[in-house]
Design a protein around this motif. Sequence first.
Motif, PDB file in Angstrom:
ATOM      1  N   MET A 181     -10.386   8.495   5.796  1.00  0.00           N
ATOM      2  CA  MET A 181      -9.960   7.288   5.196  1.00  0.00           C
ATOM      3  C   MET A 181     -10.477   7.013   3.815  1.00  0.00           C
ATOM      4  N   LYS A 182      -9.629   6.824   2.864  1.00  0.00           N
ATOM      5  CA  LYS A 182     -10.229   6.937   1.538  1.00  0.00           C
ATOM      6  C   LYS A 182     -10.319   5.240   1.053  1.00  0.00           C
ATOM      7  N   TYR A 183     -11.291   5.109   0.357  1.00  0.00           N
ATOM      8  CA  TYR A 183     -11.404   3.542  -0.259  1.00  0.00           C
ATOM      9  C   TYR A 183     -10.900   3.467  -1.608  1.00  0.00           C
ATOM     10  N   THR A 184     -10.308   2.423  -1.710  1.00  0.00           N
ATOM     11  CA  THR A 184      -9.525   2.116  -2.901  1.00  0.00           C
ATOM     12  C   THR A 184      -9.724   0.456  -3.298  1.00  0.00           C
ATOM     13  N   ASN A 185     -10.396   0.302  -4.516  1.00  0.00           N
ATOM     14  CA  ASN A 185     -10.520  -1.116  -5.160  1.00  0.00           C
ATOM     15  C   ASN A 185      -8.941  -1.781  -5.250  1.00  0.00           C
ATOM     16  N   THR A 239     -13.727  -4.840   4.223  1.00  0.00           N
ATOM     17  CA  THR A 239     -13.009  -3.664   4.204  1.00  0.00           C
ATOM     18  C   THR A 239     -11.868  -3.927   4.959  1.00  0.00           C
ATOM     19  N   TYR A 262      -8.002  -2.017   6.599  1.00  0.00           N
ATOM     20  CA  TYR A 262      -7.266  -1.047   6.711  1.00  0.00           C
ATOM     21  C   TYR A 262      -5.832  -1.426   6.721  1.00  0.00           C
TER      22      TYR A 262
END
Length: 88
Positions: A1-5, A26, A28
């Motif tokens: 899973m990729k974190y995006t602002n 966070t 999802y």
Amino acid sequence: MKYTNAKKVLPEKLITEIQQYIQGETIYIPKPEMEYKPWGSRSGSRQWLDRRNAAIRHDFKNNIKIEQLAQDYFLSMETIKKIVYSAK
């Protein structure tokens, strides 16, 4: 899973709306169900298992005993039974 602002991809109005429900955590957001791919379809694992199981069924129909199939395919006798007696 990729974190995006969120500030980089969502409009400010939407961020403000989301902040009414959750802040500083966070979250999802899953893809739409129509974009899910079945297990093993990308890696080829599903096709490999289907071919292996078909070979096991073929051997069983040609009078190879379950014990021998378990040894040949490095599987338990219970797993071989599940494969040969399944409805496929």
